[in-house]
Design a protein around this motif. Structure first.
Motif, short mmCIF file in Angstrom:
data_model
loop_
_atom_site.label_atom_id
_atom_site.label_comp_id
_atom_site.label_asym_id
_atom_site.label_seq_id
_atom_site.Cartn_x
_atom_site.Cartn_y
_atom_site.Cartn_z
N SER A 74 -4.61 -0.48 -4.03
CA SER A 74 -5.71 0.07 -3.25
C SER A 74 -6.98 -0.76 -3.37
CB SER A 74 -6.01 1.51 -3.69
OG SER A 74 -6.54 1.54 -5.01
N ALA A 203 0.54 -2.05 2.77
CA ALA A 203 -0.72 -1.50 3.27
C ALA A 203 -0.98 -2.05 4.66
CB ALA A 203 -1.87 -1.84 2.33
N SER A 226 -4.12 8.83 -3.52
CA SER A 226 -3.19 8.94 -4.66
C SER A 226 -3.68 9.92 -5.73
CB SER A 226 -2.90 7.58 -5.30
OG SER A 226 -4.01 7.03 -5.97
N SER A 245 0.75 2.61 2.06
CA SER A 245 -0.62 3.11 2.06
C SER A 245 -1.15 3.25 3.48
CB SER A 245 -1.52 2.15 1.27
OG SER A 245 -2.88 2.50 1.43
N GLU A 247 -4.40 3.93 3.84
CA GLU A 247 -5.84 3.84 3.58
C GLU A 247 -6.56 2.84 4.49
OE1 GLU A 247 -8.79 3.17 -0.28
OE2 GLU A 247 -6.62 2.89 -0.48
#
Length: 487
Positions: A74, A203, A226, A245, A247
């Protein structure tokens, strides 16, 4: 490969276990042991670090997060600041005030406290309620030996002091959030992490990429903040084979108005949705202040809270009470579903293989509609609900013309109290009608007893919360309209 700034220097990481938390990487790989592990579940704050994330305009938003439940992947494209950035350099006002006010004893929790307050100092939101800001910033930091009075005093004094470090200081960027040149050279493309073909972390940076990955790997696990998923790694000691992910997918982030609806992207954090949602329905403001800690709200997302399908998640009951709609996406395209139909059973949802939550549509208030949200937990800050009641009521000339009553903690899923609703609709909004609705709750739910509350306590509290809505509605103060409770 992922790239990010670590205390002012570019760091590149490849061939690493995607299950690795930021905390574990810092302590075992980088030997930066100032960041501590206390609970490994995002509760104590000893692991707090600061991340800086660039927005569309290049400005940097600095946030305190729990590194114990934030995954290393991340960090791509972000700035990471740890307590080591302040070693042997100009003392930050938070540090000097912590020393002067004797805000530390054993010191184990102190690095996390310093980082939480330093993130608050960097953001300089300009609000006048400094003590309230300090209390919110510290809501996710536990101290077992000092007591909070000197820590709060240190934070309040530090917030009014300026800090002008040398340009070479590892955390000098905290003083200028307009941009960070060090982040500009990091690529914006999708990234992937893996370790010897045993685990993988993707990601994507577009909705099409996410759809493609979910089509090819329908058994993959989606991850955003998470804040819950990482507990499978830190508490259950699992190794998750494939994480995707969401994000960095822009289509899943942000709040927009579409007609009368507020559309909230599934990957929007609580911190970023709070203002828009609270402007529409003010009752959310105080509830969101009690949803986890500030560190959790900086990472946790609306879609994650819903998809987790916990019966005690804080967001589903009020959204169900409002008649919110889920927009689901996946290999077969988009579809919409009432949120109340999404939950089938404990941890079981309507998601089909490869599907994911795209966004949530929240309707705007209509005439004479009111929303009340009451959360009952054992402590005010950073705690999970025993019972959460959310009531959307339409009162016309003293009569309940429509209502939706939703509860968390009363069944295997967040759910409406349909029989209690039927007992209220068409009746005067008064003590007698509410008493009959409370009686009907016994037919709506058969709650379980667990470590948070007994079944009898939950049943009694659920009725009392509905009665409290009646009391709140008789007051003209906005404070009562947004009140929450604890036990």
């Amino acid at each position: 490969m992922i790239e990010f700034l670590l205390n002012g220097r570019i760091e590149k990481v490849d061939q690493v276990d995607p299950n690795l938390s930021i905390l574990e990487w810092l302590r075992t790989k980088m030997r930066l042991t100032g960041t501590k592990e206390g609970c490994a579940s995002g509760d104590c704050g000893a692991c707090t670090v600061i991340t800086g994330t660039a927005d569309q305009n290049g400005s940097i938003r600095y946030e305190a997060i729990n590194s114990c439940i934030s995954l290393l992947g991340s960090l791509h494209g972000k700035e990471l600041i740890t307590i080591e950035a302040f070693h042997d350099k100009q003392a930050h006002p938070v540090q000097s005030n912590m020393m002067e006010k004797h805000g530390a004893q054993c010191g184990f929790c102190t690095p996390g406290i310093v980082m939480s307050l330093t993130a608050l100092h960097a953001n300089k939101e300009g609000r006048q309620d400094i003590e309230e800001q300090v209390m919110e910033a510290l809501s996710g930091n536990l101290c077992r030996c000092t007591g909070y009075r000197p820590i709060i005093a240190a934070g309040k004094d530090a917030m009014v002091e300026e800090w002008t470090p040398e340009a070479s200081h590892p955390a000098a960027s905290l003083c200028d959030t307009s941009s960070n040149p060090g982040l500009e050279g990091i690529h914006k493309e999708s990234i992937s992490l893996s370790l010897a073909n045993t685990a993988r972390y993707d990601a994507p940076v577009s909705l099409d990429e996410l759809r493609s990955l979910r089509r090819d790997y329908p058994d993959s696990r989606l991850v955003a903040g998470s804040t819950d998923l990482a507990l499978e790694i830190t508490q259950q000691l699992k190794s998750l084979e494939h994480l995707i992910s969401v994000e960095r997918v822009p289509e899943l982030k942000g709040c927009t108005r579409d007609g009368d609806d507020l559309v909230i992207g599934a990957a929007t954090t609580y911190r970023n949705l709070r203002a828009s949602l609270s402007d529409l329905w003010p009752a959310f403001d105080t509830m969101l202040e009690r949803l986890g800690s500030l560190q959790i709200r900086n990472r946790g997302t609306l879609g994650g809270n819903i998809a987790n399908a916990s019966p005690i998640g804080d967001m589903p009951p009020p959204l169900i009470a409002l008649g919110a709609t889920l927009v689901l996406d996946g290999p077969d395209g988009e579809r919409q579903l009432p949120l109340e139909s999404f939950f089938h059973d404990y941890k079981k949802t309507d998601l089909k293989p490869g599907e994911f939550i795209h966004s949530v549509r929240v309707p705007a208030p209509k005439d004479n509609e009111q929303l009340y949200i009451f959360k009952v937990s054992k402590r005010i800050d950073d705690d999970i609900s025993a019972v959460l009641g959310a009531f959307r009521l339409t009162i016309d000339n003293g009569t309940v013309s429509d209502c939706r009553l939703a509860f968390g903690g009363m069944a295997a899923t967040p759910a409406r109290a349909l029989k209690a609703e039927a007992a209220l609709v068409g009746q005067p909004w008064n003590d007698a009608s509410v008493a009959k609705a409370i009686e009907a709750l016994a037919s709506d739910f058969t709650p379980l007893s667990d470590v948070r509350a007994s079944a009898g306590y939950r049943t009694q509290v659920a009725g009392n919360l509905l009665r409290r809505a009646l009391l709140a509605s008789s007051s003209n103060t906005s404070e009562n309209l947004m009140v929450t409770d604890y036990a």
